[in-house]
Write a protein that holds these residues in place. Sequence first.
Motif, mmCIF file in Angstrom:
data_model
loop_
_atom_site.group_PDB
_atom_site.id
_atom_site.type_symbol
_atom_site.label_atom_id
_atom_site.label_comp_id
_atom_site.label_asym_id
_atom_site.label_seq_id
_atom_site.Cartn_x
_atom_site.Cartn_y
_atom_site.Cartn_z
ATOM 1 N N LEU A 300 0.750 -1.103 -0.001
ATOM 2 C CA LEU A 300 -0.154 -0.144 0.006
ATOM 3 C C LEU A 300 0.813 1.201 -0.039
ATOM 4 N N PHE A 301 0.842 2.114 -1.191
ATOM 5 C CA PHE A 301 1.625 3.468 -1.219
ATOM 6 C C PHE A 301 0.558 4.363 -0.846
ATOM 7 N N VAL A 302 0.796 5.153 0.295
ATOM 8 C CA VAL A 302 0.278 6.425 0.460
ATOM 9 C C VAL A 302 1.288 7.617 0.409
ATOM 10 N N TYR A 354 -2.881 -0.877 7.881
ATOM 11 C CA TYR A 354 -1.578 0.040 7.707
ATOM 12 C C TYR A 354 -1.366 0.902 8.876
ATOM 13 N N PRO A 358 -2.331 9.890 7.835
ATOM 14 C CA PRO A 358 -2.494 11.252 7.132
ATOM 15 C C PRO A 358 -3.522 12.430 7.691
ATOM 16 N N PRO A 364 -5.242 3.796 6.805
ATOM 17 C CA PRO A 364 -5.867 2.790 5.624
ATOM 18 C C PRO A 364 -6.048 1.481 5.946
ATOM 19 N N ASN A 410 -10.409 3.617 4.736
ATOM 20 C CA ASN A 410 -9.610 4.069 5.976
ATOM 21 C C ASN A 410 -10.745 3.969 7.147
ATOM 22 N N SER A 461 -4.908 2.356 -8.570
ATOM 23 C CA SER A 461 -4.733 3.492 -7.854
ATOM 24 C C SER A 461 -6.194 4.096 -7.440
ATOM 25 N N SER A 463 -8.115 7.570 -4.987
ATOM 26 C CA SER A 463 -8.088 8.648 -3.944
ATOM 27 C C SER A 463 -9.070 8.850 -3.211
ATOM 28 N N CYS A 467 -6.433 10.586 1.550
ATOM 29 C CA CYS A 467 -5.443 9.627 0.967
ATOM 30 C C CYS A 467 -5.677 9.928 -0.617
ATOM 31 N N SER A 468 -4.805 11.024 -1.044
ATOM 32 C CA SER A 468 -4.849 11.583 -2.642
ATOM 33 C C SER A 468 -3.515 10.810 -3.141
ATOM 34 N N CYS A 470 -3.208 7.588 -3.563
ATOM 35 C CA CYS A 470 -2.702 6.158 -3.056
ATOM 36 C C CYS A 470 -2.709 4.958 -4.020
#
Length: 500
Positions: A300-302, A354, A358, A364, A410, A461, A463, A467-468, A470
């Motif tokens: 998971l990328f934020v 996770y 944010p 998230p 989230n 991907s 948003s 979480c913009s 992500c």
Amino acid sequence: MRRLSLAIIAAIAAIALTQIASAADMPVKAPPPVTAYYNWTGFYVGGNLGYSVGRDPSTVSFGPPFTSHAPSFTLAPAGWLAGGQFGYNWQTGNLVFGLEADWQWTGQKDSACLSFCAPSTDPGSPVFFGTVVEQKLKWFGTARARIGYAADHWLWYVTGGAAWGRVQTNLPFVVNSGIPGANFDHTKGGWALGAGIETALGGNWSGKLEYLYMDLGSTTDIININITGAVPGLVPVTSEIRDHIIRVGLNYRFAGGPVAAAVGPIYKAPPLAASYNWTGLYAGVNSGYSIGRNRNTTELFVPELLANESFSLAPAGWLAGGQFGYNWQTGNLVFGLEADWQWTGQKDSSCILYCAAPPGGNFPFVIEEQKLEWFGTARARIGYAADHWLWYVTGGATWGRVQTNLTAGNNVSTTTASANFGRTKGGGVIGIGVETALSGNWSAKLEYLYMQLGNTTNNFSFSGPGCSGCAVAASSDIRDHIVRVGLNYRFAPTAVAAKY
């Protein structure tokens, strides 16, 4: 006329006497003998070898603010097993009743590497910690009753009773401040249920193929979280212990064994028991159960974090389908080709939390669901046949449909993002089975297959609140363990006339 009739009678008598005189050296046409059967009554001991796969739903419970989405995942400890068994059978007609006990060493283990958040003394800055949750089934034993149906030289049976085993859970931690790991051992009791087939080999020896489902209840291990900057607390880790076992065994009996056939009139030599002809085309149906053990990595990328989680997805469920094939038999060796198609209800899911904070205090999570919707195989078979049974190994190509559904969100918002991926994958399959001849052209089989469908990688991907930009990436290795029973009908003659 009378002399002519006497001459004809004398000629017929001479021909008959000639045929009778030569009968000592030629086969005599006679009613087929009653096939010899096998006496299963008595005490026996033996050894076994196999493979087992656990499917243990697990959770890690946290206090606020993480109660909305507590992490849930599957531990799937798997490995080889070996052990021994002893028992006693009573046979009456075709029915066999028995008691059996066994003990098994196993190399089963699995682990999950997960990151978590501990509630912080500063609400805006949760404390990150990670752990490897490792689980092992070190040994188990069972004490079971058996009831079965025997004919010719085979015995189909169902079995069930008590079970117990040793479960070990290790929780080494990885945190900035560092805290010691925790290890837990449990001896658990439960129950086991299964089915199998046993075939009489030479003398007092017999071989068996058996499947067991074992339930050892649940384990709960308490972690004491006391990390600098975090709110101290107790975190329970709970797992349900469920195991699927497939094994082959060899038994020696101290009584019973082959029983001579009743042959009626006496001929020059005792008749040989009629054998079974496996050559020809066949078709049939099957039903069973399958368990996946798919090692999975989810990222998971934020903007504030890149987190990698690794764990098992273990989609499991019933299956049903059909097969057709062709066999060639030469002596005791049987060669064949077989194709099948299966519908399956296999599915599993995980919910991974996770550790990120944010704006707005959003934490998230990702829910990942995986299904194996159907699969097919095209395989070769080679086996050894005798006394109305056929043991075989099999292998070839396979393909199947894997469905993956990803949902991200989230803990403070009802808004989620999702994506669905369907992929048809190809791979390889190997296995082992036993088939027994029933009445007429019908036969039944018990079979285990191990199937690999390669890797699936899915990305999306999204948003949402807090979480913009992500993204989620999920990768799985698709591995499946299949146990099934089948019924076949042969379109060629199966009986082989006995020679005298």
